[in-house]
Design a protein around this motif. Structure first.
Motif, PDB file in Angstrom:
ATOM      1  N   VAL A  92     -10.116   2.666 -11.342  1.00 20.31           N
ATOM      2  CA  VAL A  92      -9.389   2.203 -12.808  1.00 20.31           C
ATOM      3  C   VAL A  92      -8.652   0.998 -12.603  1.00 20.31           C
ATOM      4  O   VAL A  92      -7.827   0.796 -11.684  1.00 20.31           O
ATOM      5  N   LEU A 101      -5.987  10.322 -16.808  1.00 21.01           N
ATOM      6  CA  LEU A 101      -6.092  10.180 -15.348  1.00 21.01           C
ATOM      7  C   LEU A 101      -5.986  11.648 -14.670  1.00 21.01           C
ATOM      8  O   LEU A 101      -6.827  12.038 -13.813  1.00 21.01           O
ATOM      9  N   CYS A 112      -6.263   3.727  -8.845  1.00 19.89           N
ATOM     10  CA  CYS A 112      -5.997   2.897  -9.597  1.00 19.89           C
ATOM     11  C   CYS A 112      -5.654   1.699  -9.073  1.00 19.89           C
ATOM     12  O   CYS A 112      -4.693   1.367  -8.294  1.00 19.89           O
ATOM     13  N   TYR A 114      -4.408  -1.781 -10.116  1.00 20.20           N
ATOM     14  CA  TYR A 114      -4.492  -2.762 -11.177  1.00 20.20           C
ATOM     15  C   TYR A 114      -4.133  -4.192 -10.996  1.00 20.20           C
ATOM     16  O   TYR A 114      -3.787  -4.489 -10.061  1.00 20.20           O
TER      17      TYR A 114
END
Ligand code: NAD
Ligand code: 3PG
Length: 629
Positions: A92, A101, A112, A114
Motif C-alpha cells: 500500500v 487495511l 504500507c 508511504y
C-alpha cells in the motif's frame, strides 16, 4: 440438435482492443462478483497463490474441481511458484482507511510504505502480488517491468486511473481495478463547496479577516439562484453536482457526448453541445475524465467562447485545462473567478501564476478527502484486490472486460472447452507459414446479443498461444497478445435449432490458410478445423475436419486416420495395452462406409516413441498424430 442447414449466420467484426471493452460509465454501484470458495481447495493454483496470475479459468483447476467456478489461471508449469504456500503480499503506497487495511490483512501480508520515490517503488515492487495506490503514486511502465511478472493487481483507491500506465498493465497481464463509487458524493460536495465559497469569496475574506482587515465592500459576492451552471461531464460526480445545484435554485445544463439524455432529463437537466454549454453558463463545473480528447479542452479558443466573467470549478483533473490559457483568461477578465482542486502538476510548482490570483481558490486535491469517502474507498478497493487475488473477476476491472456472474457460471464448462479446442487446434498445425488468422464459430440457439463471448475468445487465444510461446495469456492481455503476435481473431455466431437452455451448442475453431500435420483435420476450405461441445458438463471433441467423433477432452489424444475396415480398434488397442498404456476412451467417425475413418483414442499417459511408431506402422493407418490436451 444443431442443424447447420438452418443456420442464420451473423458475422462479428474482429474483437476490439481491450481498453475499448471498458464498460460505459454508470451511476450504479456494482456488486462484487463472487464465487464459492471451495474451488480453491481443489485447485492446483492455490498452491501458487502469491504469484497467481488471475482472472480466467484454469482448465486444469476446473477439470479437477468438477464445478463451474471461474477460478484463477496460471501457467501451471511454473516450477518456482507451485509449492509456495505463503500468503499473498500487498503493498500500500498511500494512506488507506483502516477498514480497508483490516480487510487486506485478513487475507494477505500487507506492507504500507508511504512516500516512496519512483526508484524505491521500482526496487520494492517485485516482492508484491498487488499494489494499492491513490492519485499520488505513478504506476509507470517501469514499475510494471520492475515487478518481474509478479504484480498481478493494481488497485486504485479512487476513481481516476490516469496515474496508472494502463497500456503497460494490459501488455504485462496485470489487472487494474479501481474504486469508482465510494468517493462520488465527496467529490460532488467539494464541487458545491467550491461553488458556494467562490461565489461568496469565503476563502479570500477569511484570509482578510485573519490579517486584521474588515473589508465588507470588497467581498460582495454573487448569488447562485437563477444562475446557469454547465456541468461538463454528466457521470457519477457530475450528476450529483447537478442534483445539488438544482436544489440551490440554479438552472442546470450539461455537456456529455456519452450520457443518456433521459438520465439527464430525469433530474431536470438539458444536455447541450459543448459550445452552447460554455457560452451560456455563468458557472462551469468540470467533471469529465482526463483523456486524449479532454486534455486541455479548456484552452484559449474555448475560453474565448465563454460568457464574459464566467466562473470555473475544476474537481476533475488538472490536465483538462490549459493552465497558461486560464491565466490569460483570468488576466483578461473572461474568467472572473476559478476554484481548482486539481492541477496538471500536483502540487503545482511554487512559481505557478495560478497561485498569485486572489480571485482563484485552490485546494490540494481534496475532492475525495472526507472520512466517510476514504473509509468507503478503502473497503471498496480492498474487496476488489482481495477478490482479484482469489481469482474472482472484479466488477471494477478497468483493463479487462467485466463478465456478470450469471454469464460466468453458465459459460464455465464452455470456457474449458474453448481453451482445449485452441490448444488442440494449434497442435494440428504443420508449421511453415505460421498462424495468421483464427476463426471461432459459436453455434447457439440463443439470440447473438445474448451471448457474451469475450471470455471464450480469450480462452481460445490462450489455448492457441501458450503452447507455442512463452507468453502468459489471460483475460486482461488475450486480445493484446494475439494482436502483438499478428494473430487475427474473428468470431461468428450461428443461430441453430437447439436447446436455448445451453448457452452454446458447439464451438468450432478454424485456423485459416495453414497445412495440418494431420491432413484429415483440414476442412474442405483448407482450414484446420475442429469442433467441440459440452456434454454432461464435460468438454468433448465432436468433429475433426469433416469427420464426426465423440471423445471427452481429457488427458492425451491419439488421432488416427485409417481405411475403414474391421479390426482397427483392436489392433491399436493391443499395441497400447501391450505397453501398459491405459486407454480412457475411443471413438471412430467416418464420412462414407468402408472408405476412410478417424479414430480418436484417449490415453492417460504419453506413449513412448516406439509405441507411437508401432501404431504408425499398422498398414491401414494412413496418418496419426499425438496431442496433449
Ligand atoms: N478531485 C477529486 O478528488 C476527485 C474525486 C472523484 C473524481 N474525480 C474526477 O472527477 C471526474 C469524474 O469522475 P466520475 O466518477 O464522475 O467519472 P464518470 O466516469 O462517472 O463520469 C465521467 C463522465 O464524463 C463524460 N465524458 C467523457 N468524455 C467527455 C467529454 N469529452 N466531454 C464531456 N463529458 C465527457 C463521460 O461520458 C462520463 O459520463 C474524473 O476525472 C475523476 O477522476 C476527482
Ligand atoms: O480520482 C479520484 O478518485 C480522486 O481524484 C481522488 O484521488 P485521491 O484518492 O488521490 O484523493
Amino acid at each position: 440438435m444443431a442443424s447447420a442447414s438452418s443456420a442464420n449466420h451473423i458475422l462479428l467484426s474482429p474483437p476490439p482492443s481491450l481498453p475499448s471493452l471498458l464498460p460505459p460509465p454508470s451511476t450504479a454501484k456494482f456488486p462484487h462478483i463472487s464465487f464459492p470458495r471451495n474451488y480453491l481447495s481443489h485447485s492446483s493454483l492455490i498452491r501458487s497463490q502469491p504469484h497467481l496470475p488471475c482472472f480466467i479459468t484454469n482448465a486444469a483447476a476446473l477439470n479437477t474441481a468438477q464445478s463451474p467456478n471461474i477460478v484463477s489461471l496460471s501457467k501451471t508449469t511454473d516450477p518456482d511458484h507451485t509449492t509456495n504456500t505463503a500468503k499473498p503480499t500487498i503493498l500500500v503506497s498511500e494512506k488507506l482507511g483502516e477498514g480497508g487495511l483490516d480487510l487486506l490483512r485478513s487475507f494477505a501480508d500487507v506492507e504500507c510504505l508511504y512516500g516512496m520515490s519512483p526508484e524505491q517503488l521500482c526496487k520494492e515492487i517485485s516482492r508484491f502480488d498487488a499494489l494499492i495506490v491513490r492519485s499520488g503514486t505513478k504506476v509507470s511502465r517501469e514499475v510494471f517491468q520492475a515487478a518481474n511478472g509478479r504484480l498481478k493487481v493494481v488497485g486504485r483507491a479512487g476513481v481516476g486511473i490516469d496515474n496508472v500506465d494502463l497500456q503497460a498493465a494490459t501488455e504485462l497481464g496485470c489487472l487494474v481495478v479501481n474504486a469508482p463509487t465510494a468517493n462520488t458524493i465527496a467529490a460532488a460536495e467539494h464541487a458545491i463547496a467550491l461553488l458556494a465559497s467562490m461565489a461568496r469569496n469565503v476563502a479570500q475574506s477569511d484570509a482578510s479577516v485573519k490579517s486584521g482587515k474588515w473589508q465588507r465592500t470588497k467581498y460582495i459576492g454573487v448569488s447562485l439562484v437563477g444562475k446557469t451552471i454547465a456541468i461538463m461531464g454528466f457521470g457519477k460526480v457530475g450528476s450529483e453536482v447537478a442534483r445539488r445545484a438544482k436544489g440551490l435554485g440554479m438552472h442546470v445544463i450539461s455537456h456529455d457526448p456519452y450520457a443518456p439524455a433521459d438520465r439527464a432529463r430525469a433530474i431536470g437537466v438539458d444536455l447541450v453541445s459543448f459550445d452552447d454549454a460554455i457560452s451560456t453558463a455563468d458557472f462551469i463545473s468540470l467533471h469529465m475524465p482526463l483523456t486524449p480528447t479532454t486534455s486541455k479542452v479548456f484552452n484559449d479558443d474555448t475560453f474565448a467562447k465563454m460568457k464574459k466573467g464566467a466562473r470555473i470549478i475544476n474537481v476533475a483533473r488538472g490536465g483538462v485545462i490549459d493552465e497558461d490559457a486560464l491565466v490569460r483568461a483570468l488576466e483578461s477578465g473572461v474568467v472572473s473567478q476559478a476554484a481548482l482542486d486539481v492541477f496538471s502538476e500536483e502540487p503545482p510548482p511554487s512559481d505557478s501564476k495560478l497561485l498569485q490570483f486572489e480571485n482563484v481558490t485552490l485546494t490540494p486535491h481534496l475532492g475525495a478527502s472526507t472520512k466517510e469517502a476514504q473509509e468507503g474507498v478503502a473497503v471498496e478497493i480492498a474487496e476488489a484486490v482481495v477478490g482479484a487475488l482469489r481469482g474472482e473477476l472484479s466488477a471494477t476491472a478497468v483493463n479487462a472486460p467485466m463478465v456478470p456472474a450469471e454469464v460466468l457460471s453458465q459459460l464455465a464448462p464452455y470456457v474449458l472447452l474453448a481453451e482445449k479446442l485452441g490448444r488442440l487446434a494449434v497442435q494440428l498445425v504443420a508449421g511453415g507459414e505460421g498462424i495468421k488468422a483464427v476463426k471461432v464459430v459459436y453455434r447457439s440457439a440463443r439470440d447473438p446479443d445474448d451471448l457474451d463471448t469475450r471470455l471464450l475468445r480469450a480462452m481460445v487465444i490462450k489455448g492457441i498461444i501458450e503452447p507455442i510461446s512463452d507468453s502468459f495469456v489471460n483475460l486482461v492481455n488475450a486480445d493484446f497478445t494475439a494482436k502483438q503476435k499478428g494473430l487475427r481473431i474473428s468470431e461468428e455466431r450461428v443461430v441453430v435449432d437447439s436447446s436455448p437452455e445451453n448457452p452454446i451448442d458447439s464451438i468450432q475453431v478454424l485456423i485459416s490458410n495453414t497445412e495440418s500435420k494431420f491432413a484429415s483435420a483440414e476442412s474442405e476450405h483448407g482450414n484446420v478445423s475442429i469442433e467441440g461441445r459440452v456434454k454432461y458438463g464435460i468438454p468433448h471433441l465432436t468433429r475433426v475436419g469433416s469427420f464426426s467423433v465423440d471423445v471427452s477432452l481429457e488427458g492425451n489424444l491419439i488421432l488416427c486416420c485409417q481405411v475403414d475396415q474391421p479390426g482397427m480398434i483392436g489392433r491399436v488397442g493391443n499395441i497400447l495395452g501391450e505397453q501398459n498404456y491405459n486407454v480412457s476412451f475411443m471413438s471412430v467417425g467416418r464420412t462414407v462406409k468402408r472408405t476412410k475413418a478417424i479414430m480418436a483414442i484417449g490415453v492417460d499417459e504419453e506413449p513412448d516413441k516406439n509405441t507411437l511408431k508401432k501404431i504408425g506402422e499398422v498398414p491401414a493407418i494412413e496418418e496419426f498424430v499425438f496431442l496433449k490436451l
